[in-house]
Structures are given as structure tokens and as C-alpha cells.
Design an enzyme around this catalytic site. Structure first.
Site: not given
Length: 553
Positions: A290, A333
Site C-alpha cells: 500500500d 499501489e
């Protein structure tokens, strides 16, 4: 003779002589790294296998304002769906699950103080070393991974190295009561922050100045760049700091933690150790990282190195439970990344999420330019992928009325793909609270209201894609414009397929550039045998026609 009649006779001729053809088609799936088909599931919103762990740590549902609470999904529920064959039927070869390690105990203000926001999504970590009780037990995690591996499916953890969770009132009451004013048990959404003494230097007993930037007394203030800012006001780990640190007081007070002091280890080293321990203990096959842009590339490269070593160690100790000897796999991401190769592919990432594909929805019904562009990026270029998607928890759910065409585009596009849970069933959006409308993308899986024709469409496309690395890596060529048809040929493996879309009436297609004269084919979408005669095959009238080689007799 009328053209339609001639085509019908030709089709009958090309279908003849194929009775008794084995139903199992020839498959060349390729390596996982070259043909990733990743199913992303928010575990808490998927399947509740064990209601007894609902309400862990005293967490509660909020009827009428429930977007941000824990809803009951768990690891046991995921395994039950594996046992039922849900993922295998979709052609999935990896399941990305939300971070299952322990989240903050309670809630914080969500949106514009509109809802109680718990860490059901895994992004509010409290303790990286133990499972959150709402997710299940270590034995249930082990059973999930073993079951997935037995089906050739990898398990990927969502991980965060940019930030831990907020300090919420419930966690503070248990582990850091010095920073609270009396009466916090009665806090509401409106007066939540009034129970914290934000002038107290006792906050140093939380993560501490050496660990995070937090804008609190005694802490280093956040910076203004991507690497030192506080994302959404979350405490920012100082992963760039090379100085050794001690375990935070917060974790020293926590009785069930497995975290210990690691002498001579900086913040980054602790996080890498904590995350890779899951790999070494359970055989986790990969991470979805993330907020990649908010952590220095060197940290991701270190995580990849250590995770690769940890997985190799697990496989050496569990040779009967591994899928193969492929190395650890990592996808990141990085907001705004498209299909192109990035420098981050040289910093530990095998793939990045492709934010562009969702924005190209206008091309889904006439996809030749889209497919050609993506093929130019990926064809014959092993070693990197990006995961295209149509829906995401961080952006939007794709138009529920156009999922058939979106599924077709996604599952036929070159590169890697990510399926968001419920896109295959037409899961409706949930609550969209003020100030955080993206919560609507994270509704409960619609098990009692599945769109069965849509699901069958996804299953046919997904299983076809899983069998053919050519779809992900092959040279792309348009064979004709109407009905639209293309081929993909992977030179490295020899895998080759032909696809036609929108075949309104039986038609003949020239496939002489792809298949040999007399070669027996299998049409996978409708399920019928074909043979190449005169360089052509007869296309049945179908929404999608999927042609692959039949197995050797």
C-alpha cells in the site's frame, strides 16, 4: 444461394468429424509472474465462517450507519469459499487479502465525523506480529494458505510500511490511558477528540519520536513531500532513518504481542522483520504494498529481498505444500501508475496496479486500440506486469449495468489483471457516508443475490485466461473488424488463441495465420469442437468466441 444459408452449410461442414473430441483443452498457462489473475477481497466483507469472532475487542456494529464497522467476514469464510471451488471456477491464481494482522481496537472519526471508522480494511495496524481476532486463528490462516496452495492459488497479504493506525480511544484506554481525559467511554462522533489530551508529552509512550512523525508533543513534525508527509493525518513511519530504535512503549505494554527488541535495528528493519515473519511461518506467496509512493524505494527493495529469502526457507521446510519454486511476488499501489514499466519494477516490484484501465471504459465495446496498446507494452517482455482492474476500493465500483462488457475487456486485455470481489456477481454498492463516499465500494458480498449469467461469463473468461499465457504476453493481431476478431501468439511457449466478439450470426473466420490446416480446436465459451478447413473456422453466433487448440487425440 443466400449468404446466410451458405455460411450455415459451411459451419456444419467445419464442425463435422469432431464428435468425441476430449473436452479438456490444451493449456499453456505460463508462469504466475507472466500471467497473474489476482482476486482482491476485503476479508471482513466477504464470508463469515465463524460468527463467534464477531465483536472482537468489543467492536460493535452500527445499524443505520455501518459503513466503517467490522461486518464479520474472516479467514474461515475465505477457506469455505475455496473449498466450494469459487476461486478455481473463476480461473484465479492468486487471492489478495486485506492485512489480517491486528488493527486498532476501536474506532475513529470517519469522513466528516459522519461514521465510526474501524480498521476492518487492514490499514490501521496496531500490532504487525499477531492476527486480529476478528480474522481468526493462526490455525485458520494456515488452513487457508494450505488449501489455496493445493488448488494452485497463491495468497497475497496487503501490507503497509508507510503508517500504523491512529491512536483510538479504545486502544488508548487499554495501553496508553495517560493521554485521555476521564469519560472517554461515552465519546460520540461529535466530541471524539475532546477526550484526548493533545498537549500531553505522554504521547511519547505511543510509537515515539524515533518511530514516527506525528505532529504531537515531542514528535518530529511531518514534512511536505510524499516521503515525509502524514497521509490522512496518520502517523508516518520514519523508514528512512538508519538509526537503531527500541521497541515502542505501546508494544512493551501489550501482553499478547510477539514483538521483541531487535538490537541494532532501525524502524525499516523492524517492519521488514514483522512482515516477512508471516511469509516464513505460513508460506505467504506475495505482498500487495500500500501507499508505495510514500515510502522510499530502498525500503521496498529490502522488503522484497527478505521476503524472497523467507519464502524460500518456508518452501524448503514444506516441500509438499508449495505450489512451485517461483520466488516471492510483490505488487504495489503507486497512485496514477498506468500500464508502462516503472523504475519501481527495479526496486522489488514485479507489478504495479494499473489505474489507467478503469478510466478507459469508453473503449471497452471497441477494444482494438486498447488491446493493441497494451500488447505493445507486454508482448514478449517477461519480468514485469501491471494489474488492470475495473473496480477498486480506492476509486469506484464499475457501472453495475455494464459489467458484461467490462469483464470481457478486462479478462482479454494483455498484462496482469485484478478482479475486485463482487464484480463477478454484480455486488451493489453500500453506504456512502459524507466525506468518504469510497466506503460504498466495500459493501458485503451479495451471496443471496448473485447475477448468475454474469458469474458464468466471468468464469468462462477467467478459466480461459488462466489456461493461456498468450492472452497476457502474446503478440496481438487483429484478424478482422466485423465481427471483431484477434489472435494472440506467445512466441516463447508457442501458446496461441483466437477470440471473436459480438458474433451476431454464424460466420467464417480466416485463422490460417494462427492455426494449421486440419487442426482441431475447442471453442471454450459455448463448448464445442471445431476444425480448421481451408484456413477457416466457423464461428457460432455468440457474445464471445474463445478458440484454443484441442488436446492431442
Amino acid at each position: 444461394m443466400p449468404r446466410r444459408s451458405w455460411l450455415a452449410l459451411a459451419a456444419a461442414a467445419l464442425l463435422c468429424g469432431c464428435a468425441g473430441l476430449p473436452a479438456a483443452p490444451a493449456a499453456v498457462p505460463g508462469s504466475f509472474a507472466d500471467n497473474p489473475i489476482v482476486y482482491f477481497v476485503i476479508t471482513d466483507r466477504f464470508a463469515n465462517g465463524d460468527p463467534s469472532n464477531d465483536g472482537a475487542y468489543g467492536r460493535q456494529r452500527e445499524p443505520g450507519n455501518d459503513a466503517g464497522t467490522f461486518h464479520g467476514g474472516d479467514l474461515k469464510g475465505l477457506k469455505q469459499k475455496l473449498d466450494e471451488g469459487w476461486f478455481r471456477a473463476l480461473g484465479v491464481n492468486a487471492i489478495w487479502i486485506t492485512a489480517p494482522y491486528e488493527q486498532i481496537r476501536g474506532w475513529t472519526q470517519g469522513g466528516q465525523a459522519a461514521f465510526k471508522h474501524y480498521g476492518y480494511h487492514g490499514y490501521y495496524a496496531l500490532d504487525y506480529t499477531v492476527l486480529d481476532q476478528a480474522m481468526g486463528t493462526p490455525d485458520e490462516l494456515r488452513a487457508l494458505v494450505d488449501t489455496a496452495h493445493a488448488q494452485g492459488i497463491r495468497i497475497l497479504f496487503d501490507v503497509v510500511m508507510n503508517h500504523p493506525g491512529y491512536l483510538d480511544l479504545a486502544t488508548a484506554r487499554e495501553l496508553l490511558p495517560e493521554v485521555l481525559w476521564p469519560g472517554s467511554e461515552q465519546a460520540t462522533l461529535k466530541n471524539y477528540h475532546s477526550f484526548f489530551d493533545y498537549n500531553s508529552f505522554e504521547f511519547g509512550r505511543w510509537w515515539g519520536r524515533d518511530w514516527v512523525r506525528a505532529g504531537l508533543p515531542g514528535y518530529t513534525d511531518p514534512g511536505r513531500d510524499d516521503l515525509t508527509m502524514q497521509l490522512a493525518h496518520l502517523p508516518d513511519f520514519r523508514t528512512e532513518n538508519p538509526q537503531p530504535v527500541r521497541l515502542p512503549e505501546l508494544l512493551r505494554r501489550k501482553q499478547d504481542t510477539r514483538a521483541v527488541d531487535l538490537p541494532g535495528t532501525p524502524v525499516r528493519g523492524y517492519l521488514v522483520r514483522w512482515l516477512t515473519d508471516w511469509v516464513r511461518e505460513y508460506g505467504i506467496d506475495g505482498f500487495r504494498a500500500d501507499t508505495v509512493k510514500h515510502v522510499e524505494p530502498e525500503a521496498w527493495a529490502e522488503l522484497k529481498r527478505e521476503a524472497t529469502a523467507a519464502l524460500a526457507d518456508w518452501k524448503a521446510r514444506h516441500p509438499g505444500k508449495k505450489i512451485d519454486d517461483a520466488p516471492f511476488w510483490m505488487v504495489g499501489e503507486y497512485w496514477g501508475q498506468g500500464p508502462a514499466r516503472s523504475l519501481l519494477h527495479d526496486s522489488g516490484f514485479d507489478a504495479l496496479l494499473d489505474f489507467d484501465f478503469q478510466q478507459r471504459a469508453a473503449q471497452y465495446t471497441q477494444p482494438e486500440p486498447l488491446f493493441a496498446a497494451y500488447a505493445a507494452t507486454y508482448a514478449g517482455r517477461p519480468g514485469f506486469s501491471n494489474l488492470a482492474y475495473i473496480s477498486s476500493h480506492d476509486t469506484t465500483l464499475f457501472d453495475r449495468g455494464r459489467l458484461l462488457e467490462a469483464a470481457t475487456a478486462l479478462m482479454l486485455v494483455p498484462g496482469g489483471v485484478q478482479v475486485f470481489y463482487g464484480d463477478e456477481t454484480a455486488r451493489p454498492p453500500g453506504e456512502a457516508p459524507r466525506g468518504d463516499e469510497q466506503q460504498a465500494t466495500r459493501s458485503d458480498m451479495n451471496w443471496t443475490d448473485i447475477d448468475r449469467p454474469l458469474l458464468a461469463h466471468w468464469q468462462q473468461l477467467g478459466s480461459f485466461r488462466q489456461r493461456h499465457v498468450a492472452l497476457a504476453r502474446g503478440r496481438h493481431a487483429q484478424l478482422q473488424a466485423t465481427p471483431y476478431a484477434f489472435s494472440r501468439i506467445d512466441d516463447a511457449s508457442g501458446d496461441r488463441v483466437v477470440v471473436a466478439l459480438g458474433v451476431d450470426a454464424p460466420a467464417l473466420l480466416d485463422v490460417s495465420s494462427v492455426f494449421r490446416e486440419g487442426e482441431r480446436l475447442w471453442e471454450a465459451y459455448g463448448g464445442q469442437a471445431l476444425v480448421v478447413q481451408g484456413g477457416r473456422v466457423a464461428l457460432p453466433a455468440q457474445r464471445v468466441v474463445l478458440l484454443e487448440r484441442a488436446p492431442a487425440p
